[in-house]
Design an enzyme around this catalytic site. Structure first.
Site, PDB file in Angstrom:
ATOM      1  N   TYR A  32     -15.166 -31.965 129.645  1.00  0.00           N
ATOM      2  CA  TYR A  32     -16.319 -30.894 129.455  1.00  0.00           C
ATOM      3  C   TYR A  32     -16.570 -30.579 128.257  1.00  0.00           C
ATOM      4  O   TYR A  32     -17.678 -30.467 127.434  1.00  0.00           O
ATOM      5  CB  TYR A  32     -15.950 -29.576 130.244  1.00  0.00           C
ATOM      6  N   TYR A  34     -15.910 -32.682 125.418  1.00  0.00           N
ATOM      7  CA  TYR A  34     -16.542 -33.822 124.728  1.00  0.00           C
ATOM      8  C   TYR A  34     -17.860 -33.803 125.111  1.00  0.00           C
ATOM      9  O   TYR A  34     -18.852 -33.889 124.113  1.00  0.00           O
ATOM     10  CB  TYR A  34     -15.915 -34.987 125.399  1.00  0.00           C
ATOM     11  N   SER A  80     -12.451 -73.569 122.787  1.00  0.00           N
ATOM     12  CA  SER A  80     -11.361 -73.370 123.861  1.00  0.00           C
ATOM     13  C   SER A  80     -10.187 -73.572 123.339  1.00  0.00           C
ATOM     14  O   SER A  80      -9.870 -73.946 122.412  1.00  0.00           O
ATOM     15  CB  SER A  80     -11.914 -73.601 125.144  1.00  0.00           C
ATOM     16  N   LEU A  81      -9.176 -73.467 124.579  1.00  0.00           N
ATOM     17  CA  LEU A  81      -7.716 -73.619 124.158  1.00  0.00           C
ATOM     18  C   LEU A  81      -7.204 -74.920 125.169  1.00  0.00           C
ATOM     19  O   LEU A  81      -7.610 -75.134 126.256  1.00  0.00           O
ATOM     20  CB  LEU A  81      -6.896 -72.453 124.436  1.00  0.00           C
ATOM     21  N   GLU A 111       0.638 -63.609 123.279  1.00  0.00           N
ATOM     22  CA  GLU A 111      -0.354 -62.270 123.765  1.00  0.00           C
ATOM     23  C   GLU A 111      -0.685 -63.023 125.145  1.00  0.00           C
ATOM     24  O   GLU A 111      -0.776 -64.244 125.514  1.00  0.00           O
ATOM     25  CB  GLU A 111      -1.169 -62.072 122.830  1.00  0.00           C
ATOM     26  N   ARG A 134     -20.116 -66.697 125.036  1.00  0.00           N
ATOM     27  CA  ARG A 134     -19.625 -67.895 124.607  1.00  0.00           C
ATOM     28  C   ARG A 134     -20.973 -68.817 124.459  1.00  0.00           C
ATOM     29  O   ARG A 134     -21.050 -69.622 123.558  1.00  0.00           O
ATOM     30  CB  ARG A 134     -18.401 -68.298 125.276  1.00  0.00           C
ATOM     31  N   LYS A 295       0.091 -68.700 119.664  1.00  0.00           N
ATOM     32  CA  LYS A 295      -0.596 -68.867 118.496  1.00  0.00           C
ATOM     33  C   LYS A 295       0.541 -68.872 117.245  1.00  0.00           C
ATOM     34  O   LYS A 295       1.232 -67.986 116.974  1.00  0.00           O
ATOM     35  CB  LYS A 295      -1.569 -67.814 117.932  1.00  0.00           C
ATOM     36  N   LYS A 319      -0.486 -71.455 131.225  1.00  0.00           N
ATOM     37  CA  LYS A 319      -1.306 -71.192 132.519  1.00  0.00           C
ATOM     38  C   LYS A 319       0.010 -70.807 133.349  1.00  0.00           C
ATOM     39  O   LYS A 319       0.711 -71.537 133.744  1.00  0.00           O
ATOM     40  CB  LYS A 319      -2.113 -72.249 133.000  1.00  0.00           C
ATOM     41  N   CYS A 416     -27.466 -83.287 163.899  1.00  0.00           N
ATOM     42  CA  CYS A 416     -28.612 -84.157 164.767  1.00  0.00           C
ATOM     43  C   CYS A 416     -28.036 -84.652 166.096  1.00  0.00           C
ATOM     44  O   CYS A 416     -28.656 -85.437 166.851  1.00  0.00           O
ATOM     45  CB  CYS A 416     -29.212 -85.413 163.779  1.00  0.00           C
ATOM     46  N   CYS A 431     -22.004 -89.245 159.812  1.00  0.00           N
ATOM     47  CA  CYS A 431     -23.177 -89.408 160.799  1.00  0.00           C
ATOM     48  C   CYS A 431     -23.946 -90.669 159.894  1.00  0.00           C
ATOM     49  O   CYS A 431     -24.156 -90.321 158.692  1.00  0.00           O
ATOM     50  CB  CYS A 431     -24.085 -88.092 160.847  1.00  0.00           C
ATOM     51  N   CYS A 436     -30.932 -87.477 159.529  1.00  0.00           N
ATOM     52  CA  CYS A 436     -30.368 -86.533 159.872  1.00  0.00           C
ATOM     53  C   CYS A 436     -30.715 -84.987 158.834  1.00  0.00           C
ATOM     54  O   CYS A 436     -30.738 -85.235 157.766  1.00  0.00           O
ATOM     55  CB  CYS A 436     -28.777 -86.604 160.080  1.00  0.00           C
TER      56      CYS A 436
HETATM   57  S1  IVH Z   1      -7.715 -67.404 121.395  1.00  0.00           S
HETATM   58  C1  IVH Z   1      -9.725 -70.046 118.252  1.00  0.00           C
HETATM   59  N1  IVH Z   1      -6.755 -65.386 122.768  1.00  0.00           N
HETATM   60  O1  IVH Z   1      -9.241 -68.035 126.837  1.00  0.00           O
HETATM   61  C2  IVH Z   1      -9.334 -68.978 119.140  1.00  0.00           C
HETATM   62  N2  IVH Z   1      -8.253 -66.909 123.830  1.00  0.00           N
HETATM   63  O2  IVH Z   1      -9.113 -70.966 127.874  1.00  0.00           O
HETATM   64  C3  IVH Z   1      -9.472 -69.479 120.525  1.00  0.00           C
HETATM   65  N3  IVH Z   1      -8.873 -65.877 126.066  1.00  0.00           N
HETATM   66  O3  IVH Z   1     -12.064 -69.328 125.260  1.00  0.00           O
HETATM   67  C4  IVH Z   1      -9.086 -68.274 121.824  1.00  0.00           C
HETATM   68  N4  IVH Z   1      -7.420 -64.272 126.234  1.00  0.00           N
HETATM   69  O4  IVH Z   1     -12.127 -66.820 126.072  1.00  0.00           O
HETATM   70  C5  IVH Z   1      -7.335 -66.595 122.759  1.00  0.00           C
HETATM   71  N5  IVH Z   1      -5.662 -63.771 123.874  1.00  0.00           N
HETATM   72  C6  IVH Z   1      -6.342 -64.738 123.759  1.00  0.00           C
HETATM   73  C7  IVH Z   1      -7.151 -65.118 124.775  1.00  0.00           C
HETATM   74  C8  IVH Z   1      -8.110 -65.958 124.927  1.00  0.00           C
HETATM   75  C9  IVH Z   1      -8.307 -65.052 126.651  1.00  0.00           C
HETATM   76  C10 IVH Z   1      -9.919 -66.803 126.560  1.00  0.00           C
HETATM   77  C11 IVH Z   1     -11.159 -67.207 125.503  1.00  0.00           C
HETATM   78  C12 IVH Z   1     -10.791 -68.659 125.271  1.00  0.00           C
HETATM   79  C13 IVH Z   1     -10.239 -69.123 126.633  1.00  0.00           C
HETATM   80  C14 IVH Z   1      -9.696 -70.413 126.537  1.00  0.00           C
END
Ligand code: IVH
Length: 674
Positions: A32, A34, A80-81, A111, A134, A295, A319, A416, A431, A436
């Site tokens: 409220y 806020y 991507s990774l 992370e 992306r 990383k 993964k 058919c 088939c 068909c």
């Molecule tokens: S680092 C160069 N960190 O996963 C940096 N990606 O499969 C590359 N993702 O395209 C990304 N959590 O969309 C990074 N903590 C995280 C992430 C992350 C999710 C996604 C991201 C990337 C995809 C790769």
């Protein structure tokens, strides 16, 4: 009267409370109170519109609808990774990292891998100026208005206090499990179809027309990477040296970064342990994660390690394993595909599994049903690994009640009614009536699809609808579509008809290999289609080719040759091709398409043991540059295992799979430079 300074104070106060509430989850005032402050801001701005700035907390609310989303370049490509699945993969990654950096113990920052939609944000002079999806990694769609609806993303962030003029930040838009359930409940109440998983819900939300609707979904965002910075002066006043430091910086600037979730660890063993610990608690988290991201912590080392064309060499995704659930197999439907194959599809009591709601699963063929002893009414164990399609692992016979019934495979086509046939050595019932209805429709769906003739805005739903209405009957009829009749149908305005007409017209110019692929000849994928297109000057030349002629072509074996020959021996198919040519399609090979962009195209490799002449990373880059791919482990998908000194378990495993070619480093070098 208010002064600009007083207004600035009010904005600062509102931002402070937004951050407490949306990022820290720790509000200091009641909703409220806020709202009172917010209303005060609105009143002042309404009385003095010239004082409204784009970073004002009032400017999140989009007043107008998005008119499409413009394509816009990323400052730095979004990569991507690479993936890993077990401790061994991570040890490999660590070994490569050490080789590339010449360092004996590497510090990592680990992370969560957030399961959402990736975004890129650009701030200039402390203001959010652009938010982009992306897209293809090089350019994405401008979704700034929708991103502004996410309250944990600040519109203003004091980067200038660090001397930063422009910054590009990467992250993930997510939907918490609670927000996802809440939203689905709302959809269900309105009788609308529910969304499959939070990831799809998040990415769908970002492209919605109405920003107000985006706001209602309660999206959130984690920001985890700084991809570009430019400073106000030549000399950067702040020198970032680690990834963990970037997370701290983003946090201090008001972003939700994984500062608390990350951990800095020395050596890979601790990394592995942290990943497994996190996996064990993933279900307790308020949002979905599908793995962890590892990383290299030092930014200087990251720079030294560089990247391949797809992913950085200094990071890898770990993964999580497949997730399992049990549910009831309610019924089985039999679907007829483009080539007449009849596929049984199990209808399940819907279960939420590893990020998606699963309600039907292909159970492949009759043998599979028998092998797994599946019955209607059974409790079944299902599994899903990452992005892989869910599978039935097994039925649970101990849970049978006696009310289960055997799944009877039909003798006749469910569409058919013609008799089904099974070729010797094959598991699939087919088939063989090429008229068909199911096959005709599936062939048209394939014909217009993205990798085939790419007739945009046609799609599966329209093909089915037009076929039901008698507007199309076969592939050539697509090019004779009666647009006047279409205009009489619900949901087809002038604009959509114009678009469709333009897309059909444009498809006539598609190169020959696309047409060949679009015809849906059995065993003819895109690569074979290119080979076929390159080998003739006119498609109908194939009418006179023998099986032996076809066997001379690259990648064409007996099975494929028979299928191609069979297609062109069929008079109906030749008539169809002549019709298509008269309708303006390209049957002449005007432009030779390159089948290979490198001599290892389509081949997969894995290295094991210590290489003598090449560094591991160097060898892998050579494979990728020649069009090949690197796999994470030994499986039947692997074509080559390159073995160095002291090779261990991978070599043993590969020896058991006949199709894998096991070669030495020298043989590899000769293969690359023949
Ligand atoms: S680092 C160069 N960190 O996963 C940096 N990606 O499969 C590359 N993702 O395209 C990304 N959590 O969309 C990074 N903590 C995280 C992430 C992350 C999710 C996604 C991201 C990337 C995809 C790769």
């Amino acid at each position: 009267m208010y002064t600009v300074a007083q207004l600035d104070e009010l904005k600062k106060l509102l931002r402070f409370h937004e951050h407490r509430y949306y990022v820290l989850n720790d509000p200091l005032i009641a909703d409220y109170e806020y709202d009172q402050l917010y209303q005060q801001l609105i009143q002042i701005e309404q009385a003095n519109p010239s004082l409204i700035t784009p970073d004002s907390p009032s400017q999140r609310v989009g007043s107008s609808l998005n008119q499409g989303f413009e394509t816009t370049q990323h400052l730095v490509p979004m990569l991507s990774l690479d993936n890993s699945y077990n401790a061994e993969d991570l040890q490999d990654f660590d070994r490569k990292a050490k080789e590339l950096t010449n360092i004996t113990a590497i510090e990592y920052c680990v992370e969560p891998k957030f399961d959402g939609a990736s975004i890129s944000l650009i701030y200039e002079n402390d203001r959010l100026v652009k938010a982009v999806t992306r897209g293809d990694g090089v350019a994405g769609e401008d979704i700034t208005n929708n991103i502004k609806q996410i309250k944990s993303i600040p519109l203003y962030a004091p980067f200038s206090s660090l001397g930063i003029q422009q910054i590009e930040i990467r992250g993930e838009v997510i939907l918490s499990k609670a927000a996802f359930d809440q939203y689905n409940q709302k959809l269900a109440e309105q009788g609308l179809p529910i969304l499959a998983n939070p990831r799809n819900a998040a990415s769908g939300s970002l492209r919605m027309k109405d920003p107000k609707e985006v706001a209602e979904r309660n999206l959130d965002a984690f920001l985890y990477h700084i991809s570009f910075v430019s400073f106000q002066n030549d000399e950067p006043p702040t020198a970032l040296s680690t990834h963990a430091g970037s997370l701290e910086l983003l946090w201090d600037m008001g972003f939700r970064s994984p500062k608390q979730e990350k951990k800095v660890l020395n050596g890979i063993e601790g990394v592995i342990e942290y990943c497994l610990d996190y996996e064990a608690k993933r279900d307790d988290l308020p949002y979905e994660i599908d793995g962890m991201v590892i990383k290299v912590n030092s930014l200087a080392l990251q720079e030294k390690m560089g990247m391949t064309s797809h992913h950085p060499r200094w990071a890898i995704a770990f993964k999580f394993k497949a997730r399992q659930a049990t549910t009831t197999l309610i019924d089985v439907e039999f679907q007829v595909g483009r080539t007449g194959a009849v596929t049984p599809v199990a209808k399940l009591n819907p279960v939420y599994l590893g990020g998606v709601t699963v309600s039907s699963i292909s159970i492949h063929n009759e043998e599979y049903i028998l092998q797994k002893d599946l019955r209607k009414g059974d409790q079944v164990l299902i599994e899903r690994a990452g992005d892989v399609i869910p599978q039935i692992v097994k039925s649970l016979p101990d849970l049978r009640t006696g009310n289960e019934s055997v799944i009877a495979f039909p003798k006749n086509c469910p569409v058919c009614q013609s008799q089904l046939f099974k070729e010797e050595g094959e598991a699939v019932w087919r088939c063989i009536n090429i008229e068909c209805k199911a096959q005709v429709v599936e062939r048209m769906i394939h014909f217009v699809s993205k990798d085939a003739m790419d007739i945009k805005s046609f799609g599966e739903a329209n093909i089915r609808k037009f076929y039901e209405q008698g507007l199309i009957t076969d592939i050539p009829s697509i090019y004779r579509l009666n647009f006047l009749a279409l205009a009489q149908m619900d949901g087809f305005g002038k604009k959509s008809i114009d678009n469709l007409q333009a897309a059909i017209e444009a498809s006539k110019q598609q190169p020959l290999y696309r047409l060949i692929y679009a015809l849906g000849i059995r065993f003819v994928g895109e690569t074979t289609a290119k080979t076929l297109a390159n080998a003739v000057t006119h498609l109908l030349d194939y009418a006179t080719k023998t099986e032996e002629d076809l066997l001379q072509l690259e990648d064409v074996g007996v099975k494929v040759a028979k299928s191609i020959q069979g297609f062109f021996a069929n008079q109906q198919n030749l008539i169809m091709l002549q019709e298509l040519e008269q309708l303006g399609l390209q049957l002449v090979n005007s432009k030779k398409e390159a089948v290979n962009s490198g001599n290892l195209q389509g081949q997969s490799f894995l290295f094991t043991g210590t290489l003598e002449q090449l560094k591991r990373a160097e060898a892998e880059a050579m494979v990728e540059n020649a069009g090949g791919t690197i796999l994470g482990g030994v499986s039947s998908k692997l074509n080559y295992l390159v073995v160095g000194a002291d090779a261990g378990s991978k070599l043993e495993k590969a020896k058991k799979i006949n199709s894998i070619k096991i070669i030495t480093e020298q043989e590899f070098i000769t293969l690359i430079n023949p």
